[in-house]
Design a protein around this motif. Sequence first.
Motif, PDB file in Angstrom:
ATOM      1  N   ARG A  20       0.885  -1.139   0.005  1.00  0.00           N
ATOM      2  CA  ARG A  20      -0.057  -0.362  -0.019  1.00  0.00           C
ATOM      3  C   ARG A  20       0.960   1.210  -0.079  1.00  0.00           C
ATOM      4  O   ARG A  20       1.756   1.497   0.875  1.00  0.00           O
ATOM      5  CB  ARG A  20      -0.978  -0.044   1.245  1.00  0.00           C
ATOM      6  CG  ARG A  20      -1.953  -0.938   1.341  1.00  0.00           C
ATOM      7  CD  ARG A  20      -2.839  -0.952   2.627  1.00  0.00           C
ATOM      8  NE  ARG A  20      -3.939  -2.021   2.435  1.00  0.00           N
ATOM      9  CZ  ARG A  20      -3.763  -3.272   2.928  1.00  0.00           C
ATOM     10  NH1 ARG A  20      -2.566  -3.539   3.351  1.00  0.00           N
ATOM     11  NH2 ARG A  20      -4.640  -4.043   2.796  1.00  0.00           N
ATOM     12  N   GLU A  21       0.814   1.931  -1.023  1.00  0.00           N
ATOM     13  CA  GLU A  21       1.771   3.226  -1.084  1.00  0.00           C
ATOM     14  C   GLU A  21       1.322   4.050   0.062  1.00  0.00           C
ATOM     15  O   GLU A  21       0.261   4.337   0.320  1.00  0.00           O
ATOM     16  CB  GLU A  21       1.436   3.859  -2.436  1.00  0.00           C
ATOM     17  CG  GLU A  21       2.208   5.259  -2.762  1.00  0.00           C
ATOM     18  CD  GLU A  21       2.388   5.470  -4.159  1.00  0.00           C
ATOM     19  OE1 GLU A  21       2.718   6.651  -4.382  1.00  0.00           O
ATOM     20  OE2 GLU A  21       1.514   5.035  -4.905  1.00  0.00           O
ATOM     21  N   ARG A  22       2.429   4.628   0.590  1.00  0.00           N
ATOM     22  CA  ARG A  22       2.428   5.540   1.873  1.00  0.00           C
ATOM     23  C   ARG A  22       1.396   5.009   2.881  1.00  0.00           C
ATOM     24  O   ARG A  22       0.821   5.773   3.399  1.00  0.00           O
ATOM     25  CB  ARG A  22       1.671   6.781   1.159  1.00  0.00           C
ATOM     26  CG  ARG A  22       2.491   7.715   0.351  1.00  0.00           C
ATOM     27  CD  ARG A  22       3.054   8.692   1.062  1.00  0.00           C
ATOM     28  NE  ARG A  22       3.708   9.932   0.032  1.00  0.00           N
ATOM     29  CZ  ARG A  22       4.368  10.793   0.820  1.00  0.00           C
ATOM     30  NH1 ARG A  22       4.526  11.082   1.887  1.00  0.00           N
ATOM     31  NH2 ARG A  22       4.834  11.596  -0.094  1.00  0.00           N
ATOM     32  N   GLY A  28       1.050  10.169  12.938  1.00  0.00           N
ATOM     33  CA  GLY A  28       2.336  11.042  12.248  1.00  0.00           C
ATOM     34  C   GLY A  28       3.594  10.686  12.766  1.00  0.00           C
ATOM     35  O   GLY A  28       4.525  11.521  12.867  1.00  0.00           O
ATOM     36  N   ILE A  29       3.873   9.401  13.207  1.00  0.00           N
ATOM     37  CA  ILE A  29       5.331   9.219  13.831  1.00  0.00           C
ATOM     38  C   ILE A  29       6.239   8.783  12.907  1.00  0.00           C
ATOM     39  O   ILE A  29       7.432   8.548  13.518  1.00  0.00           O
ATOM     40  CB  ILE A  29       5.203   8.155  14.828  1.00  0.00           C
ATOM     41  CG1 ILE A  29       4.542   7.006  14.502  1.00  0.00           C
ATOM     42  CG2 ILE A  29       4.215   8.673  16.104  1.00  0.00           C
ATOM     43  CD1 ILE A  29       4.428   5.561  15.234  1.00  0.00           C
ATOM     44  N   GLU A  30       6.004   8.662  11.580  1.00  0.00           N
ATOM     45  CA  GLU A  30       6.959   8.363  10.665  1.00  0.00           C
ATOM     46  C   GLU A  30       7.425   9.534   9.932  1.00  0.00           C
ATOM     47  O   GLU A  30       6.375  10.586   9.747  1.00  0.00           O
ATOM     48  CB  GLU A  30       6.736   7.400   9.952  1.00  0.00           C
ATOM     49  CG  GLU A  30       6.181   5.887  10.436  1.00  0.00           C
ATOM     50  CD  GLU A  30       5.737   4.898   9.123  1.00  0.00           C
ATOM     51  OE1 GLU A  30       6.660   4.189   8.641  1.00  0.00           O
ATOM     52  OE2 GLU A  30       4.465   4.821   9.216  1.00  0.00           O
ATOM     53  N   THR A  31       8.329   9.703   9.226  1.00  0.00           N
ATOM     54  CA  THR A  31       8.752  11.031   8.375  1.00  0.00           C
ATOM     55  C   THR A  31       9.087  10.388   7.128  1.00  0.00           C
ATOM     56  O   THR A  31       9.845   9.246   6.885  1.00  0.00           O
ATOM     57  CB  THR A  31       9.974  11.551   8.890  1.00  0.00           C
ATOM     58  OG1 THR A  31       9.652  12.069  10.203  1.00  0.00           O
ATOM     59  CG2 THR A  31      10.569  12.901   7.988  1.00  0.00           C
ATOM     60  N   VAL A  32       8.554  10.866   5.884  1.00  0.00           N
ATOM     61  CA  VAL A  32       8.695  10.413   4.600  1.00  0.00           C
ATOM     62  C   VAL A  32       9.766  11.312   4.032  1.00  0.00           C
ATOM     63  O   VAL A  32       9.573  12.485   4.086  1.00  0.00           O
ATOM     64  CB  VAL A  32       7.677  10.439   3.803  1.00  0.00           C
ATOM     65  CG1 VAL A  32       7.875  10.170   2.386  1.00  0.00           C
ATOM     66  CG2 VAL A  32       6.402   9.314   4.238  1.00  0.00           C
ATOM     67  N   ILE A  33      11.039  10.521   3.558  1.00  0.00           N
ATOM     68  CA  ILE A  33      11.983  11.330   2.834  1.00  0.00           C
ATOM     69  C   ILE A  33      11.879  11.106   1.347  1.00  0.00           C
ATOM     70  O   ILE A  33      11.955   9.815   1.051  1.00  0.00           O
ATOM     71  CB  ILE A  33      13.417  10.960   3.433  1.00  0.00           C
ATOM     72  CG1 ILE A  33      13.527  11.336   5.080  1.00  0.00           C
ATOM     73  CG2 ILE A  33      14.417  11.724   2.870  1.00  0.00           C
ATOM     74  CD1 ILE A  33      14.715  10.860   5.673  1.00  0.00           C
TER      75      ILE A  33
END
Length: 60
Positions: A20-22, A28-33
Amino acid sequence: MPDPALRAQVTDQHLRDWYRERDLLPDGIETVIGAGSSLHATVDRIMRETGLDGVPAIDR
């Protein structure tokens, strides 16, 4: 090492169905780089956001 019998049962289709994309954790405990971030910028960001940029380097 994964179990070869189990590994043989996992197909490309299984992986496509599971993906599943994203698919981020809640709250919100993850950060997408982004893929456009350079290695240097990515390492700097991780060091800064985790507070490791303030830890003295270990000379080995």
